[in-house]
Every structure is written in C-alpha cells, then in structure tokens.
Motif scaffolding. Structure first.
Motif, PDB file in Angstrom:
ATOM      1  N   PRO A 198     -28.735 -57.553   1.184  1.00  0.00           N
ATOM      2  CA  PRO A 198     -28.614 -56.831  -0.090  1.00  0.00           C
ATOM      3  C   PRO A 198     -28.441 -55.340   0.163  1.00  0.00           C
ATOM      4  N   GLN A 199     -27.648 -54.678  -0.681  1.00  0.00           N
ATOM      5  CA  GLN A 199     -27.368 -53.261  -0.476  1.00  0.00           C
ATOM      6  C   GLN A 199     -28.619 -52.398  -0.559  1.00  0.00           C
ATOM      7  N   ASP A 200     -29.610 -52.841  -1.311  1.00  0.00           N
ATOM      8  CA  ASP A 200     -30.838 -52.044  -1.458  1.00  0.00           C
ATOM      9  C   ASP A 200     -32.017 -52.699  -0.735  1.00  0.00           C
ATOM     10  N   GLY A 201     -31.698 -53.493   0.293  1.00  0.00           N
ATOM     11  CA  GLY A 201     -32.754 -54.238   0.969  1.00  0.00           C
ATOM     12  C   GLY A 201     -33.445 -53.496   2.082  1.00  0.00           C
ATOM     13  N   GLY A 202     -33.013 -52.268   2.372  1.00  0.00           N
ATOM     14  CA  GLY A 202     -33.649 -51.485   3.410  1.00  0.00           C
ATOM     15  C   GLY A 202     -33.189 -51.810   4.811  1.00  0.00           C
ATOM     16  N   ASN A 203     -32.189 -52.676   4.941  1.00  0.00           N
ATOM     17  CA  ASN A 203     -31.673 -53.001   6.274  1.00  0.00           C
ATOM     18  C   ASN A 203     -30.815 -51.874   6.800  1.00  0.00           C
ATOM     19  N   THR A 204     -30.850 -51.657   8.100  1.00  0.00           N
ATOM     20  CA  THR A 204     -30.058 -50.599   8.723  1.00  0.00           C
ATOM     21  C   THR A 204     -28.703 -51.149   9.166  1.00  0.00           C
ATOM     22  N   ILE A 205     -27.768 -50.236   9.387  1.00  0.00           N
ATOM     23  CA  ILE A 205     -26.469 -50.668   9.891  1.00  0.00           C
ATOM     24  C   ILE A 205     -26.601 -51.254  11.290  1.00  0.00           C
ATOM     25  N   SER A 206     -27.582 -50.793  12.064  1.00  0.00           N
ATOM     26  CA  SER A 206     -27.800 -51.365  13.394  1.00  0.00           C
ATOM     27  C   SER A 206     -28.153 -52.839  13.298  1.00  0.00           C
ATOM     28  N   GLN A 207     -29.042 -53.172  12.372  1.00  0.00           N
ATOM     29  CA  GLN A 207     -29.420 -54.568  12.182  1.00  0.00           C
ATOM     30  C   GLN A 207     -28.232 -55.401  11.737  1.00  0.00           C
ATOM     31  N   ALA A 208     -27.464 -54.874  10.781  1.00  0.00           N
ATOM     32  CA  ALA A 208     -26.334 -55.617  10.237  1.00  0.00           C
ATOM     33  C   ALA A 208     -25.222 -55.769  11.262  1.00  0.00           C
ATOM     34  N   ALA A 209     -24.897 -54.674  11.960  1.00  0.00           N
ATOM     35  CA  ALA A 209     -23.830 -54.727  12.955  1.00  0.00           C
ATOM     36  C   ALA A 209     -24.198 -55.673  14.087  1.00  0.00           C
ATOM     37  N   HIS A 210     -25.458 -55.642  14.496  1.00  0.00           N
ATOM     38  CA  HIS A 210     -25.889 -56.531  15.580  1.00  0.00           C
ATOM     39  C   HIS A 210     -25.826 -57.985  15.140  1.00  0.00           C
ATOM     40  N   LYS A 211     -26.143 -58.265  13.876  1.00  0.00           N
ATOM     41  CA  LYS A 211     -26.061 -59.634  13.366  1.00  0.00           C
ATOM     42  C   LYS A 211     -24.622 -60.139  13.373  1.00  0.00           C
ATOM     43  N   ILE A 212     -23.668 -59.275  13.004  1.00  0.00           N
ATOM     44  CA  ILE A 212     -22.262 -59.685  12.911  1.00  0.00           C
ATOM     45  C   ILE A 212     -21.601 -59.758  14.279  1.00  0.00           C
ATOM     46  N   PHE A 213     -21.762 -58.707  15.071  1.00  0.00           N
ATOM     47  CA  PHE A 213     -20.982 -58.572  16.302  1.00  0.00           C
ATOM     48  C   PHE A 213     -21.742 -58.980  17.569  1.00  0.00           C
ATOM     49  N   GLY A 214     -23.045 -59.134  17.471  1.00  0.00           N
ATOM     50  CA  GLY A 214     -23.812 -59.598  18.617  1.00  0.00           C
ATOM     51  C   GLY A 214     -23.654 -58.706  19.833  1.00  0.00           C
ATOM     52  N   LYS A 215     -23.362 -59.315  20.983  1.00  0.00           N
ATOM     53  CA  LYS A 215     -23.244 -58.571  22.241  1.00  0.00           C
ATOM     54  C   LYS A 215     -22.076 -57.599  22.242  1.00  0.00           C
TER      55      LYS A 215
END
Length: 321
Positions: A198-215
């Motif tokens: 969610p856009q207001d969920g407090g997640n960082t771009i680091s968390q999101a980018a790591h989830k999508i792109f992994g290694k």
C-alpha cells in the motif's frame, strides 16, 4: 607489451509506450557505436548494445533489453574480462534520477542513478563497486547523456563550465526538447505499487525493490548497505572518468527536430569526434569542445568532466585508431 583491448557497453532507453517516453536515445547509441568503431578502434565483437525501442525492428537479435539486471550483467562481464591497460567504456542515453538520502545528524544529500527500462535503478554505488574491482591500469570511462548523473563516480568536477543565459531561438524555447529526468517520487511509487505494498503502508523503496528484483537489485537497496556504507566490502575512492552532459542545475535534453531525434550532448560529442583532425583528443578537450558546440547551437546545458587531474589530460578512450 600486452595487447590492449577496448570494450564497451552502450545503453539507450526510450521507454516506449510510457508517458516518460524519449525519442533519440536509440539513435544516440547507433551514433556512438559508429564513431567508436570508426575513430577509436573498438571492434564490434567487443561492444554490447542494450536498447528498448523496436518500433522499426532496428534493435536486432543481438540487442538485449536494458533492464537493471541486464545492464549490470553486461558491465560485470566487461569488468571480468578486463586486463591491465584495457579501455572500458559505458555509454548511457536515457533518464537519470536523484535519490534523497536522509540520515540523522548528517546534511541532506542525493545519490544518483540511471533509470533502466524496468526502473531497477543502477546507482552511483553500483558504479563505484565496479570501478573498485578493476585491475590496476585498466581505465573506465562513462559518457552519460542523462540528468542527475554527475556523481556516478567518486570524483570532483575538473575545470569550470561557462554558464549561459537562455536563448530565444533555442530548442528549449521552441518546445522541441525534453529533459532526461525522471523524478524519484514517481519511481518510488511505481516500485511500491509493483511490489503490492500500500502507498501509505510505511514500506521503503529498498524493501519493495528487493522484493521485486531480488539479487538483481541495486547495491544501494541491498540489506548490507547501511548508513551510506557496506558492512562488508567497503567502497574506496575510484579512478573512473565521467563525461556528463549538464551542470548540476541544468538538464540533458532529448531533441526532436526536422524529423530527427537525438541527445544534444551525444550529438555534440559524435560530431566533434568525427570532425577532429588531430591524432588524439583528451578527455578535457572533448568536454570543452562539446560545451562550445552546445553553446553555439543554443542548448542550455554545460557538459562537465569528473575525473582526476591526470585523467583530464589522458586521451579519450585510449586515443584514435
């Protein structure tokens, strides 16, 4: 004397079918490829091309899509093959972005990155790690026709650029120019959404980018990158060379004029190299010559060179063939 090999990775991102579309980046890659082969002695077998616009079928089967993972893989392959004395070249035409860095008790700063077609950013941290592990004596030159890329390597700007006033008849005034900049907030929101957060969920771009792109995520967003440094394998000052198309408060421009699309900075560099009659041209001379050419044509951008004082006087990409 060991044979010197020249290798290049050339990337052009037009971002087709998006609202961030550019038009001249693929043509920029074609022009750069021709001139480094014709004038600077690069062999086609040692050039890797990555482009994303296949509107006319021109990408060809040998061109990979310029995703973040593919760009880094191409750069790593080039670095792995490098020997002392080799000349390595990375060219990028596309959007750049600035990543805000907020650390308690420290002044605000921005890291910089190029924007691949999948938004998997390749940051200044990635480039510094690459240059740090090159064999001694190998040179690494970046030519960036994009915004917000003056800090891709850890070197101060050499020389002074002449600031100029906007000109009434410039391409910018005629609405034929588009800045090659993609705001980080847009990228942040897009990555958060793609990760399903969610856009207001407090997640960082680091968390999101790591989830999508992994290694394949940028080291900037890697779990071991903490407080501007790595827990392991700390960065060192690098010896890279960066030719950037703009001053910090300016932009690099994508131009559409007379049914032709091109990057203003790239066009100036290519023209200068093609028309140069001397046996060589230094990094400093190329940056100054491109700045003069852009000024004459009315473009409101001032190319800059970032490197050591010694590399300012070195021949661009090892000299002409």
């Amino acid at each position: 004397m060991a044979k010197v090999t020249k290798r290049a990775v050339l990337v052009g991102c037009n971002y087709p079918l998006t609202k961030n579309r550019l038009y001249g980046c693929m043509e920029d890659v074609r022009a750069i490829k021709r001139v480094i082969m014709d004038k600077l002695g690069f062999q086609e077998s040692n050039i890797q091309v990555l482009t994303d616009d296949d509107h006319d079928g021109a990408r060809g089967s040998s061109s990979l899509l310029p995703t973040g993972a593919n760009i880094k893989a191409a750069l790593n392959d080039m670095a792995n093959k490098a020997k002392a004395g080799d000349v390595l070249f990375f060219y990028f035409s596309g959007h750049g972005t600035a990543i805000p860095v907020l650390e308690a008790g420290k002044p605000f700063r921005q890291d910089e990155a190029i924007v691949p077609c999948d938004l998997n950013l390749v940051t200044n941290v990635d480039f510094r790690r690459l240059v740090n592990r090159l064999p001694k004596g190998a040179s690494f030159t970046i030519l960036s026709d994009s915004c917000q890329t003056g800090a891709l390597i850890d070197k101060a700007k050499t020389g002074a650029s002449k600031k100029r006033k906007p000109q009434e008849n410039s391409p910018m005034a005629k609405g034929k120019a588009k800045a090659k900049f993609l705001g980080f907030e847009f990228i942040h929101q897009a990555i958060i959404a793609a990760a399903g957060f969610p856009q207001d969920g407090g997640n960082t771009i680091s968390q999101a980018a790591h989830k999508i792109f992994g290694k394949d995520v940028s080291f900037k967003f890697h779990p071991h990158y903490i407080g501007g440094a790595f827990e392991l394998d700390p960065l060192q000052e690098d010896e890279g060379i960066l030719l950037s198309g703009f001053e910090a408060d300016e932009a690099s421009y994508d131009i559409v004029s007379d049914d032709r699309a091109f990057g203003a900075f790239t066009d100036a560099v290519v023209t200068l190299l093609k028309d140069h009659t001397s046996a060589k041209i230094s990094n400093g001379e190329l940056a100054a010559g491109a700045a003069e050419a852009l000024q004459k044509q009315g473009y409101e951008q001032s190319p800059c060179l970032y490197c050591s004082k010694n590399n300012t006087h070195q021949d661009f990409l090892g000299g002409f063939a």
